[in-house]
Design a protein around this motif. Structure first.
Motif, mmCIF file in Angstrom:
data_model
loop_
_atom_site.group_PDB
_atom_site.id
_atom_site.type_symbol
_atom_site.label_atom_id
_atom_site.label_comp_id
_atom_site.label_asym_id
_atom_site.label_seq_id
_atom_site.Cartn_x
_atom_site.Cartn_y
_atom_site.Cartn_z
ATOM 1 N N LEU A 153 1.562 0.204 -13.935
ATOM 2 C CA LEU A 153 0.117 0.093 -13.720
ATOM 3 C C LEU A 153 -0.619 1.067 -14.628
ATOM 4 N N PRO A 154 -1.906 0.826 -14.874
ATOM 5 C CA PRO A 154 -2.666 1.754 -15.712
ATOM 6 C C PRO A 154 -2.571 3.164 -15.137
ATOM 7 N N PRO A 155 -2.440 4.193 -15.985
ATOM 8 C CA PRO A 155 -2.270 5.547 -15.480
ATOM 9 C C PRO A 155 -3.482 5.962 -14.632
ATOM 10 N N GLY A 156 -3.211 6.649 -13.555
ATOM 11 C CA GLY A 156 -4.309 7.192 -12.752
ATOM 12 C C GLY A 156 -4.857 6.251 -11.703
ATOM 13 N N ILE A 157 -4.585 4.931 -11.798
ATOM 14 C CA ILE A 157 -5.129 4.015 -10.786
ATOM 15 C C ILE A 157 -4.430 4.301 -9.452
ATOM 16 N N GLY A 158 -5.219 4.344 -8.374
ATOM 17 C CA GLY A 158 -4.658 4.648 -7.070
ATOM 18 C C GLY A 158 -3.964 3.444 -6.467
ATOM 19 N N VAL A 159 -3.107 3.702 -5.490
ATOM 20 C CA VAL A 159 -2.429 2.607 -4.801
ATOM 21 C C VAL A 159 -2.522 2.791 -3.286
ATOM 22 N N GLN A 160 -2.382 1.683 -2.603
ATOM 23 C CA GLN A 160 -2.400 1.663 -1.149
ATOM 24 C C GLN A 160 -1.202 0.842 -0.700
ATOM 25 N N GLY A 161 -0.498 1.334 0.292
ATOM 26 C CA GLY A 161 0.605 0.539 0.815
ATOM 27 C C GLY A 161 1.790 1.417 1.127
ATOM 28 N N ASN A 162 2.907 0.787 1.233
ATOM 29 C CA ASN A 162 3.210 -0.625 1.222
ATOM 30 C C ASN A 162 4.359 -0.925 2.178
ATOM 31 N N LEU A 163 4.281 -0.323 3.373
ATOM 32 C CA LEU A 163 5.355 -0.524 4.355
ATOM 33 C C LEU A 163 5.356 -1.963 4.896
ATOM 34 N N ASP A 164 6.530 -2.564 4.970
ATOM 35 C CA ASP A 164 6.702 -3.894 5.564
ATOM 36 C C ASP A 164 6.289 -3.839 7.048
ATOM 37 N N PRO A 165 5.322 -4.670 7.477
ATOM 38 C CA PRO A 165 4.898 -4.649 8.889
ATOM 39 C C PRO A 165 6.057 -4.875 9.860
ATOM 40 N N LEU A 166 7.110 -5.552 9.429
ATOM 41 C CA LEU A 166 8.263 -5.753 10.320
ATOM 42 C C LEU A 166 9.012 -4.442 10.549
ATOM 43 N N ARG A 167 8.982 -3.533 9.551
ATOM 44 C CA ARG A 167 9.598 -2.207 9.753
ATOM 45 C C ARG A 167 8.854 -1.441 10.842
ATOM 46 N N ARG B 53 -0.028 10.155 -7.806
ATOM 47 C CA ARG B 53 -1.254 9.378 -8.056
ATOM 48 C C ARG B 53 -2.057 9.274 -6.758
ATOM 49 N N PRO B 54 -3.350 8.893 -6.846
ATOM 50 C CA PRO B 54 -4.105 8.716 -5.611
ATOM 51 C C PRO B 54 -3.394 7.685 -4.731
ATOM 52 N N HIS B 55 -3.124 8.032 -3.472
ATOM 53 C CA HIS B 55 -2.384 7.142 -2.577
ATOM 54 C C HIS B 55 -2.995 7.137 -1.186
ATOM 55 N N ILE B 56 -3.215 5.931 -0.678
ATOM 56 C CA ILE B 56 -3.609 5.735 0.716
ATOM 57 C C ILE B 56 -2.424 5.105 1.414
ATOM 58 N N PHE B 57 -1.939 5.713 2.481
ATOM 59 C CA PHE B 57 -0.823 5.108 3.192
ATOM 60 C C PHE B 57 -1.331 3.924 4.014
ATOM 61 N N ASN B 58 -0.584 2.812 3.960
ATOM 62 C CA ASN B 58 -0.962 1.594 4.684
ATOM 63 C C ASN B 58 0.276 0.713 4.766
ATOM 64 N N LEU B 59 0.141 -0.398 5.450
ATOM 65 C CA LEU B 59 1.198 -1.400 5.444
ATOM 66 C C LEU B 59 1.067 -2.247 4.178
ATOM 67 N N GLY B 60 2.096 -3.058 3.907
ATOM 68 C CA GLY B 60 2.044 -3.981 2.780
ATOM 69 C C GLY B 60 1.419 -5.314 3.146
ATOM 70 N N HIS B 61 1.094 -5.526 4.423
ATOM 71 C CA HIS B 61 0.311 -6.670 4.901
ATOM 72 C C HIS B 61 -0.113 -6.326 6.321
ATOM 73 N N GLY B 62 -0.799 -7.253 7.010
ATOM 74 C CA GLY B 62 -1.385 -6.919 8.303
ATOM 75 C C GLY B 62 -0.372 -6.613 9.401
ATOM 76 N N ILE B 63 -0.775 -5.735 10.315
ATOM 77 C CA ILE B 63 0.055 -5.399 11.481
ATOM 78 C C ILE B 63 0.247 -6.654 12.334
ATOM 79 N N LEU B 64 1.448 -6.804 12.913
ATOM 80 C CA LEU B 64 1.776 -8.000 13.695
ATOM 81 C C LEU B 64 1.410 -7.787 15.166
ATOM 82 N N PRO B 65 0.963 -8.870 15.839
ATOM 83 C CA PRO B 65 0.494 -8.743 17.230
ATOM 84 C C PRO B 65 1.539 -8.165 18.190
ATOM 85 N N GLU B 66 2.832 -8.344 17.911
ATOM 86 C CA GLU B 66 3.886 -7.870 18.827
ATOM 87 C C GLU B 66 4.216 -6.390 18.628
ATOM 88 N N THR B 67 3.525 -5.693 17.721
ATOM 89 C CA THR B 67 3.882 -4.312 17.373
ATOM 90 C C THR B 67 3.637 -3.349 18.537
#
Ligand code: CP3
Length: 345
Positions: free
Chosen positions: A279-293, A315-329
């Protein structure tokens, strides 16, 4: 660093300035895994009634922040309020997901983006209400669906594993398809601009169906419309902070990052951590835990969470899932996840 910078670690991270505190939010953090959401949902009427009732929508927007140590609230609404506001029939069936009356070559010219914003005024009122109740160190995230993703539902009438209806329509009816994308770009710019003016700090473009596209289709239907939204939005709101989430973009991700103008990139869970090196240097990322984990919890979730935090330390990082949280979580897993992610930095 300004006083504001100290106040909102998540916003600062989107703007490219890494913070001492690891900012965390969870995609689809307001929803059915929370009993307090299910309680409000049960008395709201239809799902769209909930989206269009500012008092209730503001309440469910704030619910996850009362329970968890999160850095952002995300407006409670849906990506399909835009087709609804454009005059298409949209309903949500329990257990089935969204069902729309598919648009056609004949009906597309009748969709009117100039009227859409008026229909969406209750959602803008929700933003205003949340802003008033939100603590000053919390970031308010607005959003819309990206044009291609919204078009897949408008053309197919429902979700599908391969978006074949929309892909075929775009190939067979390029002029009508281009008109539909133009309408969605225009409506999205107006809608996101109104969210910023009502108090959103950041917006996310949900391109949830960026998979299954060849590089030409990806350029024309994903990169270009997202780029036009970012450009158009910044004509109205200079430097508007934008997170782009092209789920499934895979090898197309570097081009998306380089050409759309988004500040920070949401990574789905299939993206290898080392891929960020492309990715371009310096661009931030968000993610990327599998919601099933997160749903499964335990040691595997903790090991992977620590690996993600370690991989994006430079790099700038926001912790998040790699897709939406599942209703059974289980809620206890969410509490543990946040504890582990914070402890890992
Ligand atoms: O905390 C939040 O993020 C809440 C706001 C939000 C919702 N939908 C609420 C919702 C957001 C940001 C969305 C985005 C959305 N909606 C996307 C993009 C994100 C993604 O997951 O890929 C998409 C593709 C949609 C379309 C949509 N809405 C579908 C396919 C469905 C049915 C499947 C499902 O998850 O139930 C919805 C319904 C929906 N949107 C619900 C919620 C809480 C569940 C319906 C209910 O509570 O009755």
């Amino acid at each position: 660093m300004t006083a504001d910078a100290v106040n909102k670690p998540l916003l600062e991270t989107v703007l490219g300035r890494r913070q001492e505190r690891l900012p965390i939010w969870i995609m689809r953090q307001a929803g059915r895994y929370l009993p307090e959401y299910r309680e409000v949902r049960a008395r709201a009427g239809t799902f769209l009634d909930l989206c269009y009732t500012p008092e209730l929508a503001a309440e469910v927007t704030l619910q996850p922040l009362r329970r968890f140590d999160l850095d952002a609230a995300i407006l409670f609404s849906d990506i399909l309020v835009i087709p609804d506001a454009l005059g298409q029939s949209v309903r949500f069936e329990a257990g089935e997901g969204p069902i729309l009356e598919p648009v056609t070559v004949e009906t597309i010219p009748g969709l009117d983006p100039s009227r859409a914003l008026e229909k969406l005024s209750p959602v803008i009122e929700t933003v205003r209400r949340v802003r008033t109740s939100l603590a000053s160190d919390k970031t308010l995230i607005g959003f819309c669906g990206s044009p291609w993703t919204v078009a897949t539902y408008m053309i197919g009438g429902r979700g599908s594993p391969d978006q074949a209806a929309a892909r075929l329509f775009a190939l067979r009816q390029p002029a009508a398809f281009a008109r539909l994308i133009d309408i969605l770009v225009e409506a999205s710019i107006a809608y996101l601009g109104a969210q910023f003016r009502a108090g959103a700090d950041v917006v996310q473009l949900f391109e949830s169906w960026a998979l299954n596209l060849d590089e030409v289709a990806f350029r024309d239907w994903v990169i270009e419309p997202n780029r036009r939204i970012v450009e158009g939005l910044r004509q109205a709101i200079p430097d508007a902070p934008v997170i782009g989430f092209p789920r499934g973009a895979a090898g197309n991700l570097p081009a998306y990052a380089a050409r759309t103008g988004v500040n920070l990139l949401g990574l789905d869970y299939a993206t290898p951590l080392a891929f960020a090196g492309n990715l371009p240097p310096g661009i931030g990322v968000q993610g990327n835990l599998d919601p099933l984990r997160l749903l499964a919890g335990g040691e595997q979730m903790e090991v992977r969470t620590r690996a993600i935090v370690a991989a994006f330390r430079d790099r700038p990082h926001i912790f998040n899932l790699g897709h939406g949280i599942l209703p059974e979580t289980p809620i206890a897993h969410v509490e543990r996840l946040i504890e582990v992610a914070r402890g890992a930095l």
